[in-house]
Design a protein around this motif. Structure first.
Motif, short mmCIF file in Angstrom:
data_model
loop_
_atom_site.label_atom_id
_atom_site.label_comp_id
_atom_site.label_asym_id
_atom_site.label_seq_id
_atom_site.Cartn_x
_atom_site.Cartn_y
_atom_site.Cartn_z
N GLU A 38 0.86 -1.20 0.00
CA GLU A 38 0.00 0.00 0.00
C GLU A 38 0.89 1.24 0.00
O GLU A 38 0.97 2.00 0.95
N ARG B 213 1.94 -8.26 0.84
CA ARG B 213 1.18 -7.54 1.88
C ARG B 213 1.72 -7.79 3.28
O ARG B 213 1.66 -6.92 4.14
N HIS C 99 -4.05 2.73 5.69
CA HIS C 99 -3.97 1.70 4.65
C HIS C 99 -4.44 2.29 3.32
O HIS C 99 -4.83 3.45 3.24
N ALA C 100 -4.41 1.46 2.28
CA ALA C 100 -5.00 1.79 0.99
C ALA C 100 -5.40 0.47 0.35
O ALA C 100 -4.75 -0.55 0.58
#
Ligand SMILES: [Zn+2]
Length: 286
Positions: A44, A99, A173-174
């Motif tokens: 992200e 991630r 976050h994104a």
């Protein structure tokens, strides 16, 4: 950047030995604190950039802009710009879509050759409740062998809990354009739901006023999905009233690979939302 306001400390080392740094922006002693965490999920990329953008804005505009000056005269603001540095490095060198952390499969009790733990499912808050994380080592939401198994997560917990009088926390976050608050583990409303809803609404209104982007607010479980063992739930139940989890741009067109031209605009609108939270700390709402 006015470096006289800035203190950089190491809050711990990642599994692979990288420093995890915190940037403290402060103009005096004894203030309530607001902690802004970025980069927990390594792919992200707009989030570390946003932490650095906001830190730079605060330090550059102190003494010039009235709102920034007022907030920094009342509140200490801490940033953790890259809270999962092993994963972040891995996204630059090997797998752009990584991630998790980079702890080895063998350390995590995994038979499959899948490394890493989701550092936002590894906190000791309803960690093993069903439905909000995965026990599969190869899943992107693998919760790990036990709460706080990940040194990056444990270091952040120790650091934040060691700061006196933290009144607000946000895990940035994104993507999806959300500005959320606890709980993630359940749709049960938090006891401060009314305050959180007001701060959330004021934040997304301020965000929309910058570039017209619509963010959504509400509880994590209501807005996005049930997520257990998250940082926002952990710090809320640990006593930080204004504990949030944000998802920045976009709404899916580019997703994690947001174009460079949107980095600064994302920072500009996030700055507006974060200033609302900082003001809520300054005025005692949080
Ligand atoms: Zn994330």
């Amino acid at each position: 950047m006015n470096s006289a306001l800035v203190g950089v400390t190491n809050i711990g080392k990642s599994y692979e030995g990288r420093d995890i740094r915190s940037v403290k922006v402060s103009t005096g002693a004894g203030r309530p604190a607001f902690v802004i965490n970025c980069g927990l999920h390594s792919r992200e990329w707009v989030t570390p950039a946003t932490c650095m953008y906001v830190a730079n804005q605060l330090t550059s505009w102190y003494g010039i802009d009235d709102a920034v000056t007022d907030v920094l005269n009342k509140v200490d603001i801490y940033f953790i710009p890259v809270s999962n540095p092993d994963g972040y490095e891995y996204t630059w060198t090997t797998d752009r879509m990584w991630r998790k952390t980079r702890s080895p499969a063998a350390n995590n009790g995994c038979l499959a050759d899948c490394n890493g733990v989701d550092p936002n499912r590894n906190w000791d808050n309803h960690w093993d409740a069903p439905g909000g994380s995965s026990t599969n080592c190869c899943s992107d939401t693998f919760r790990g062998p036990k709460p706080f198994s990940e040194v990056e997560v444990n270091s952040q917990k120790e650091f934040v809990m060691g700061i006196p009088n933290v009144r607000a926390y946000i895990d940035v976050h994104a993507y999806s354009q959300y500005w959320m608050y606890p709980y993630g583990w359940s749709e049960t409303p938090a006891k401060d739901a009314a305050t959180l809803a007001q701060v959330g609404q004021d934040s997304i209104d301020a965000i929309r006023a910058v570039h017209g982007k619509r963010y959504e607010t509400g509880s994590i479980a209501d807005v996005i999905y049930v997520a257990t063992g998250s940082s926002a739930d952990y710090f809320y139940d640990a006593g930080i009233t204004c504990s949030f989890a944000a998802e920045l741009r976009d709404q899916g067109r580019y997703g994690f690979t947001l174009p460079e031209a949107q980095i600064v605009p994302t920072g500009e609108e996030a700055f507006a939302g974060l200033m609302v939270m900082a003001q809520a700390v300054a005025d005692g709402t949080c």
